[in-house]
Design a protein around this motif. Sequence first.
Motif, PDB file in Angstrom:
ATOM      1  N   VAL A 116       0.868  -1.179   0.000  1.00 33.69           N
ATOM      2  CA  VAL A 116       0.000   0.000   0.000  1.00 33.69           C
ATOM      3  C   VAL A 116       0.912   1.240   0.000  1.00 33.69           C
ATOM      4  O   VAL A 116       1.274   1.776   1.047  1.00 33.69           O
ATOM      5  N   GLY A 117       1.344   1.614  -1.184  1.00 33.88           N
ATOM      6  CA  GLY A 117       2.285   2.714  -1.333  1.00 33.88           C
ATOM      7  C   GLY A 117       3.681   2.293  -0.880  1.00 33.88           C
ATOM      8  O   GLY A 117       3.865   1.246  -0.236  1.00 33.88           O
ATOM      9  N   ALA A 118       4.652   3.138  -1.228  1.00 32.24           N
ATOM     10  CA  ALA A 118       6.021   2.888  -0.781  1.00 32.24           C
ATOM     11  C   ALA A 118       6.084   2.936   0.749  1.00 32.24           C
ATOM     12  O   ALA A 118       6.919   2.283   1.372  1.00 32.24           O
ATOM     13  N   TYR A 119       5.193   3.710   1.327  1.00 33.31           N
ATOM     14  CA  TYR A 119       5.137   3.858   2.789  1.00 33.31           C
ATOM     15  C   TYR A 119       5.031   2.490   3.470  1.00 33.31           C
ATOM     16  O   TYR A 119       5.730   2.192   4.432  1.00 33.31           O
ATOM     17  N   GLN A 120       4.130   1.645   2.961  1.00 30.88           N
ATOM     18  CA  GLN A 120       3.957   0.340   3.612  1.00 30.88           C
ATOM     19  C   GLN A 120       5.149  -0.576   3.327  1.00 30.88           C
ATOM     20  O   GLN A 120       5.500  -1.419   4.165  1.00 30.88           O
ATOM     21  N   PHE A 161      16.180  13.668   5.711  1.00 33.08           N
ATOM     22  CA  PHE A 161      15.520  12.410   5.355  1.00 33.08           C
ATOM     23  C   PHE A 161      14.005  12.574   5.360  1.00 33.08           C
ATOM     24  O   PHE A 161      13.448  13.414   6.071  1.00 33.08           O
ATOM     25  N   PHE A 162      13.345  11.714   4.555  1.00 27.76           N
ATOM     26  CA  PHE A 162      11.874  11.647   4.521  1.00 27.76           C
ATOM     27  C   PHE A 162      11.424  11.296   5.944  1.00 27.76           C
ATOM     28  O   PHE A 162      11.895  10.326   6.529  1.00 27.76           O
ATOM     29  N   ASP A 163      10.517  12.093   6.473  1.00 30.70           N
ATOM     30  CA  ASP A 163      10.342  12.132   7.935  1.00 30.70           C
ATOM     31  C   ASP A 163       9.848  10.846   8.597  1.00 30.70           C
ATOM     32  O   ASP A 163      10.044  10.672   9.792  1.00 30.70           O
ATOM     33  N   CYS A 164       9.261   9.898   7.849  1.00 32.24           N
ATOM     34  CA  CYS A 164       8.750   8.703   8.539  1.00 32.24           C
ATOM     35  C   CYS A 164       9.834   7.693   8.904  1.00 32.24           C
ATOM     36  O   CYS A 164       9.592   6.793   9.702  1.00 32.24           O
ATOM     37  N   TYR A 165      11.039   7.820   8.332  1.00 33.31           N
ATOM     38  CA  TYR A 165      12.056   6.787   8.616  1.00 33.31           C
ATOM     39  C   TYR A 165      12.344   6.688  10.115  1.00 33.31           C
ATOM     40  O   TYR A 165      12.448   5.593  10.663  1.00 33.31           O
ATOM     41  N   GLU A 166      12.517   7.839  10.752  1.00 35.57           N
ATOM     42  CA  GLU A 166      12.926   7.811  12.169  1.00 35.57           C
ATOM     43  C   GLU A 166      11.867   7.132  13.058  1.00 35.57           C
ATOM     44  O   GLU A 166      12.194   6.179  13.771  1.00 35.57           O
ATOM     45  N   LEU A 183      18.620   4.360   2.211  1.00 34.33           N
ATOM     46  CA  LEU A 183      19.136   5.228   1.156  1.00 34.33           C
ATOM     47  C   LEU A 183      17.924   5.798   0.428  1.00 34.33           C
ATOM     48  O   LEU A 183      16.959   5.059   0.192  1.00 34.33           O
ATOM     49  N   ASN A 184      17.964   7.055   0.101  1.00 35.25           N
ATOM     50  CA  ASN A 184      16.842   7.656  -0.629  1.00 35.25           C
ATOM     51  C   ASN A 184      17.406   8.528  -1.750  1.00 35.25           C
ATOM     52  O   ASN A 184      17.777   9.669  -1.527  1.00 35.25           O
ATOM     53  N   SER A 185      17.476   7.943  -2.937  1.00 40.85           N
ATOM     54  CA  SER A 185      17.981   8.672  -4.100  1.00 40.85           C
ATOM     55  C   SER A 185      17.018   8.451  -5.252  1.00 40.85           C
ATOM     56  O   SER A 185      16.663   7.303  -5.516  1.00 40.85           O
ATOM     57  N   GLU A 244      13.468   4.420  -3.702  1.00 41.05           N
ATOM     58  CA  GLU A 244      13.726   5.015  -5.021  1.00 41.05           C
ATOM     59  C   GLU A 244      12.434   5.525  -5.650  1.00 41.05           C
ATOM     60  O   GLU A 244      12.240   5.448  -6.871  1.00 41.05           O
ATOM     61  N   VAL A 245      11.535   6.052  -4.808  1.00 35.83           N
ATOM     62  CA  VAL A 245      10.219   6.438  -5.342  1.00 35.83           C
ATOM     63  C   VAL A 245      10.316   7.531  -6.419  1.00 35.83           C
ATOM     64  O   VAL A 245       9.445   7.625  -7.271  1.00 35.83           O
ATOM     65  N   TYR A 246      11.405   8.324  -6.404  1.00 32.50           N
ATOM     66  CA  TYR A 246      11.536   9.391  -7.420  1.00 32.50           C
ATOM     67  C   TYR A 246      12.458   8.971  -8.568  1.00 32.50           C
ATOM     68  O   TYR A 246      13.074   9.822  -9.216  1.00 32.50           O
ATOM     69  N   GLU A 247      12.560   7.654  -8.801  1.00 37.30           N
ATOM     70  CA  GLU A 247      13.561   7.139  -9.745  1.00 37.30           C
ATOM     71  C   GLU A 247      13.463   7.750 -11.147  1.00 37.30           C
ATOM     72  O   GLU A 247      14.461   7.896 -11.837  1.00 37.30           O
ATOM     73  N   GLY A 303       9.567   1.213  -4.553  1.00 35.40           N
ATOM     74  CA  GLY A 303       9.065   2.151  -5.559  1.00 35.40           C
ATOM     75  C   GLY A 303       7.599   2.477  -5.320  1.00 35.40           C
ATOM     76  O   GLY A 303       6.933   1.877  -4.460  1.00 35.40           O
ATOM     77  N   SER A 304       7.090   3.420  -6.107  1.00 33.92           N
ATOM     78  CA  SER A 304       5.727   3.923  -5.880  1.00 33.92           C
ATOM     79  C   SER A 304       5.078   4.330  -7.196  1.00 33.92           C
ATOM     80  O   SER A 304       5.653   5.134  -7.953  1.00 33.92           O
ATOM     81  N   SER A 305       3.867   3.815  -7.451  1.00 35.41           N
ATOM     82  CA  SER A 305       3.153   4.292  -8.638  1.00 35.41           C
ATOM     83  C   SER A 305       2.692   5.726  -8.430  1.00 35.41           C
ATOM     84  O   SER A 305       2.450   6.459  -9.383  1.00 35.41           O
ATOM     85  N   GLY A 306       2.560   6.123  -7.159  1.00 32.37           N
ATOM     86  CA  GLY A 306       2.144   7.494  -6.842  1.00 32.37           C
ATOM     87  C   GLY A 306       3.053   8.510  -7.511  1.00 32.37           C
ATOM     88  O   GLY A 306       2.586   9.476  -8.130  1.00 32.37           O
ATOM     89  N   LYS A 307       4.360   8.287  -7.402  1.00 32.31           N
ATOM     90  CA  LYS A 307       5.333   9.219  -8.006  1.00 32.31           C
ATOM     91  C   LYS A 307       5.543   8.893  -9.477  1.00 32.31           C
ATOM     92  O   LYS A 307       5.717   9.780 -10.305  1.00 32.31           O
ATOM     93  N   THR A 308       5.517   7.592  -9.787  1.00 32.46           N
ATOM     94  CA  THR A 308       5.846   7.143 -11.137  1.00 32.46           C
ATOM     95  C   THR A 308       4.795   7.576 -12.153  1.00 32.46           C
ATOM     96  O   THR A 308       5.112   7.953 -13.273  1.00 32.46           O
ATOM     97  N   TRP A 343      -3.622   6.629  -5.173  1.00 32.91           N
ATOM     98  CA  TRP A 343      -3.918   5.222  -5.438  1.00 32.91           C
ATOM     99  C   TRP A 343      -3.205   4.299  -4.454  1.00 32.91           C
ATOM    100  O   TRP A 343      -3.635   3.173  -4.235  1.00 32.91           O
ATOM    101  N   LYS A 344      -2.085   4.785  -3.939  1.00 29.36           N
ATOM    102  CA  LYS A 344      -1.318   4.039  -2.931  1.00 29.36           C
ATOM    103  C   LYS A 344      -0.976   2.617  -3.384  1.00 29.36           C
ATOM    104  O   LYS A 344      -1.262   1.628  -2.705  1.00 29.36           O
ATOM    105  N   VAL A 345      -0.383   2.542  -4.558  1.00 30.71           N
ATOM    106  CA  VAL A 345       0.174   1.258  -4.996  1.00 30.71           C
ATOM    107  C   VAL A 345       1.694   1.419  -5.039  1.00 30.71           C
ATOM    108  O   VAL A 345       2.215   2.266  -5.759  1.00 30.71           O
TER     109      VAL A 345
HETATM  110  N1  PMP Z   1       9.433   7.754   0.220  1.00 33.96           N
HETATM  111  C1  PMP Z   1       9.620   9.050  -0.050  1.00 33.96           C
HETATM  112  C2  PMP Z   1      11.009   9.590  -0.102  1.00 33.96           C
HETATM  113  C3  PMP Z   1       8.518   9.888  -0.250  1.00 33.96           C
HETATM  114  O1  PMP Z   1       8.715  11.194  -0.493  1.00 33.96           O
HETATM  115  C4  PMP Z   1       7.211   9.349  -0.184  1.00 33.96           C
HETATM  116  C5  PMP Z   1       5.960  10.195  -0.389  1.00 33.96           C
HETATM  117  N2  PMP Z   1       6.058  11.503  -0.080  1.00 33.96           N
HETATM  118  C6  PMP Z   1       7.081   7.984   0.089  1.00 33.96           C
HETATM  119  C7  PMP Z   1       8.195   7.207   0.288  1.00 33.96           C
HETATM  120  C8  PMP Z   1       5.717   7.356   0.215  1.00 33.96           C
HETATM  121  O2  PMP Z   1       5.239   6.964  -1.034  1.00 33.96           O
HETATM  122  P1  PMP Z   1       3.738   6.423  -1.241  1.00 33.96           P
HETATM  123  O3  PMP Z   1       2.870   7.600  -1.437  1.00 33.96           O
HETATM  124  O4  PMP Z   1       3.843   5.533  -2.446  1.00 33.96           O
HETATM  125  O5  PMP Z   1       3.394   5.652  -0.010  1.00 33.96           O
END
Ligand code: PMP
Length: 407
Positions: free
Chosen positions: A81-85, A107-112, A163-165, A197-200, A226-231, A237-239
């Motif tokens: 469910v998105g890259a988040y999950q 860093f993307f704030d949810c990692y911590e 890593l987030n590139s 690599e969601v912004y690949e 990866g994420s279809s949201g960004k792609t 859609w959160k895939v």
């Molecule tokens: N990783 C990074 C670096 C992001 O910026 C985001 C969304 N802002 C996500 C993951 C989460 O992606 P998704 O919406 O596919 O869950």
Amino acid sequence: VEFVNLAATYSKVNLGQGFPDFPPPDFLKEAFMRAVSGQSQALHQYTRAFGHPPLVKVLAQFFGKLLGRDLDPMTNVMVTVGAYQALFCCFQAFVEEGNEVIIIEPFFDCYEPMVRMAGGTPVFVPLRLKAPEAGRLMSSADWELDPAELASKFSERTKAIVLNSPNNPLGKVFGRRELEAVARLCVRHGALCFSDEVYEWLVYDGRQHLRVASLPGMWERTVTIGSSGKTFSVTGWKVGWAVGPDQLLQHLRTVHQNSVYHCATAAQEAVAQGFQRELELYGKPESYFRQLPRELQQKRDSLVQSLAAVGMKPIVPEGTYFLVADISEFKSDVPEDPSSDEPYDSRFAKWMVKEKGLAAIPFSAFFCDAHKSSHSHFLRFCFAKEEATLKATNDILQAWKREKSSS
Ligand code: PMP
């Protein structure tokens, strides 16, 4: 969350949270409509828990090609469910009490919090800003990973590095030397790599996105996310997906099966069709993965100009749809307050959305508590926006500039 709420209440123009305000490509919307209105009743029901078969098949083909190896759709790919999950599954699956996870700042704030929820301890290593040449705009490439400093953070307690590139928020695209330094240390210390690599596809000026999983010794220790949201510009859609070796993905499957279990079937079907199209058009000018960065690069340049014209110094991003800008020259609008614990950029962003109607996110939000105050004179803006939104931003900034020069 606080800034999303403020933007909803006060903003005339919202360049805060990262999502496009332009529509996704027609071929993808049409695929979704076919999925829900077609003859197949199956697309309204559960599908395979670890990924709808057409989607995992095409993802295996696509990423197999990019990584130069044969991927098994059933064991080397999992839909989330998105890259988040996918991130959440990684931390839950591998991180335990006593483990350390290295996080590169900003860093993307949810990692911590995700590391902490799993019982682990985050260890931060900052990108260091090297002074740009005089007369040139700053670039995200001016923020570098110091290999010696990175090495000093690895120990027998290190479970993984995130890593987030391209990097959110800076837009930095990590170069081969930096990735090789990460890879060498992971191999030496037996650490895993969670590669977000969601912004690949969002890289500019002819730069290349490099996949850490393709470096020697890294496939077996890397989960690529990866994420279809960004792609495909469909964040709602959160895939998302995770790609990696079966011996790692089997643990992600356990977490997924016992928490989320399943992602929406119709959305997975539509994303599968989107990837099928992209596979056929790979490398061609009509490919959305080439068209989207072309359009976004123009939007980036337009926002760079608008900000630079009023004295907010932009850090030109090599990738992503974010841009960080220096607000140090705006102290006359929002004076420093030594009695406040709140980082300056956070106070500034609140003032800006309330007084000017322009929403952005404070840069300090992307640092750990100990390092927030040393990075508190920047804001992050999202430029994945329609022409009209960027024009409205420019109008707000120009009116602000006129006000400043007349006062
Ligand atoms: N990783 C990074 C670096 C992001 O910026 C985001 C969304 N802002 C996500 C993951 C989460 O992606 P998704 O919406 O596919 O869950």
